[in-house]
Write an enzyme that holds these catalytic residues in place. Structure first.
Site, mmCIF file in Angstrom:
data_model
loop_
_atom_site.group_PDB
_atom_site.id
_atom_site.type_symbol
_atom_site.label_atom_id
_atom_site.label_comp_id
_atom_site.label_asym_id
_atom_site.label_seq_id
_atom_site.Cartn_x
_atom_site.Cartn_y
_atom_site.Cartn_z
ATOM 1 N N SER A 230 71.907 -17.522 6.897
ATOM 2 C CA SER A 230 72.902 -16.477 7.145
ATOM 3 C C SER A 230 72.587 -15.160 6.433
ATOM 4 C CB SER A 230 74.309 -16.971 6.781
ATOM 5 O OG SER A 230 74.668 -18.073 7.612
ATOM 6 N N ASN B 140 63.056 -15.983 12.478
ATOM 7 C CA ASN B 140 62.933 -17.264 13.174
ATOM 8 C C ASN B 140 63.808 -17.199 14.422
ATOM 9 O OD1 ASN B 140 62.895 -19.883 14.060
ATOM 10 N ND2 ASN B 140 64.129 -20.693 12.376
ATOM 11 N N HIS C 105 61.243 -26.810 9.446
ATOM 12 C CA HIS C 105 62.564 -26.186 9.439
ATOM 13 C C HIS C 105 63.621 -27.289 9.466
ATOM 14 C CE1 HIS C 105 66.118 -24.133 10.960
ATOM 15 N NE2 HIS C 105 65.594 -23.051 10.419
ATOM 16 N N LYS D 131 63.982 -19.319 16.885
ATOM 17 C CA LYS D 131 64.415 -20.623 17.423
ATOM 18 C C LYS D 131 64.156 -20.652 18.937
ATOM 19 C CE LYS D 131 67.520 -20.800 13.567
ATOM 20 N NZ LYS D 131 68.660 -21.401 12.916
ATOM 21 N N GLY E 267 73.064 -20.705 10.013
ATOM 22 C CA GLY E 267 73.852 -20.490 11.219
ATOM 23 C C GLY E 267 75.340 -20.666 11.013
ATOM 24 N N GLU F 54 66.141 -27.789 11.187
ATOM 25 C CA GLU F 54 66.464 -28.291 12.533
ATOM 26 C C GLU F 54 65.410 -29.297 12.991
ATOM 27 O OE1 GLU F 54 67.010 -24.451 14.350
ATOM 28 O OE2 GLU F 54 68.822 -24.183 13.156
ATOM 29 N N GLU G 165 65.969 -22.902 2.314
ATOM 30 C CA GLU G 165 67.066 -22.725 3.258
ATOM 31 C C GLU G 165 68.095 -23.832 3.061
ATOM 32 O OE1 GLU G 165 65.753 -20.191 6.856
ATOM 33 O OE2 GLU G 165 65.381 -22.293 7.325
HETATM 34 P P1 PGA Z 1 70.387 -18.101 10.161
HETATM 35 O O1 PGA Z 1 69.123 -19.076 10.359
HETATM 36 O O2 PGA Z 1 69.871 -16.834 9.538
HETATM 37 O O3 PGA Z 1 70.921 -17.909 11.547
HETATM 38 O O4 PGA Z 1 71.344 -18.804 9.263
HETATM 39 C C1 PGA Z 1 68.107 -19.160 9.385
HETATM 40 C C2 PGA Z 1 67.080 -20.168 9.830
HETATM 41 O O5 PGA Z 1 67.456 -21.157 10.471
HETATM 42 O O6 PGA Z 1 65.871 -20.003 9.567
#
Ligand code: PGA
Length: 244
Positions: free
Chosen positions: A202, A8, A94, A10, A172, A96, A166
């Site tokens: 992560s 992903n 997601h 982003k 993140g 976000e 997630e």
């Molecule tokens: P990350 O993000 O691996 O940077 O924690 C995962 C995601 O948001 O899909």
């Protein structure tokens, strides 16, 4: 069944950066064997990704899609438009999108419906926040999110559905769910829906193996570590080894 590793991206990588990355990625992961690989670039880089990965097994997904095929929806992109580009699926809901862009279980369900109707695959995200986990509400939140997804996907159409668990507190942040926490959440989700469930939050080359080794973990949705070729390829290699 092969594990699935999805990157992903982003709001990272221009079209030029995408073309360079995907050309290199195709050469590195195309013959890894027992792993399916997906990248999810921003809309403006989808065409470059599709072109650079043409002829490889790597698939290109979007990060969201509107539920209508067309209409007066300024700023939106439909599943039909994505399909025309050669995109084969999309992330949905997601965290976000849920936290920053007012995504709800209801809008997520509508997007899923639109994507499946257009013949695209869906990677639908669920997960609890830190306060929900601290309050002991993880299963309640997951059940609500999963039931909203399951309600719009009849059993016969679930081949195009994948879920990503997630935990919001692990995205993140560098804080990963322990393999036991991931396994427990994935088993809970599998008790509602018999579709592949990826872990996200992560994931890095250093922790990929212990997470992917869990019986109910069917792959990973990778954010930060998917932006660097070497770390993303390393996670794909681990998945190919663990899944074979
Ligand atoms: P990350 O993000 O691996 O940077 O924690 C995962 C995601 O948001 O899909």
């Amino acid at each position: 069944m092969a594990l699935l590793i999805a990157g992903n991206w982003k709001m990272y990588k221009t079209g030029l950066e995408t073309a360079l990355f995907c050309t290199a990625l195709g050469g590195r992961v195309d013959d890894l064997g027992s792993v399916d690989v997906v990248v999810c670039p921003p809309y403006t880089s989808l065409d470059e990704a599709v072109q650079a990965l043409g002829g490889t097994t790597v698939e290109v997904f979007a990060q969201s899609a509107h539920w209508a095929s067309e209409g007066p929806f300024t700023g939106e992109i439909s599943a039909t438009m994505l399909a025309e580009l050669g995109v084969t699926g999309s992330l949905v809901a997601h965290s976000e999108r849920r936290q920053l862009f007012a995504e709800t279980d209801e809008t997520a369900a509508r997007r899923i419906d639109g994507l499946l109707a257009a013949g695209l695959r869906v990677l639908a995200c669920v997960g609890e926040t830190e306060s929900e986990r601290d309050e002991g509400r993880t299963e309640e939140v997951l059940a609500r999110q999963i039931e909203a997804i399951a309600a719009v996907v009849p059993s016969a159409e679930r081949t195009n559905l994948t879920v990503a668990y997630e935990p919001v507190w692990a995205i993140g942040t560098g804080r990963t769910a322990t393999p036991e926490q991931a396994q427990a959440a994935h088993a809970f989700i599998h008790s509602f829906l018999e579709v592949p469930v990826l872990y996200g939050g992560s994931v890095k080359p250093e922790n990929a193996e212990e997470l992917l080794d869990q019986g109910d973990v069917d792959g990973a949705l990778v954010g930060g570590a998917s932006l660097e070729l070497e770390s993303f390829v390393a996670i794909c290699e681990t998945a190919a080894r663990v899944g074979s």
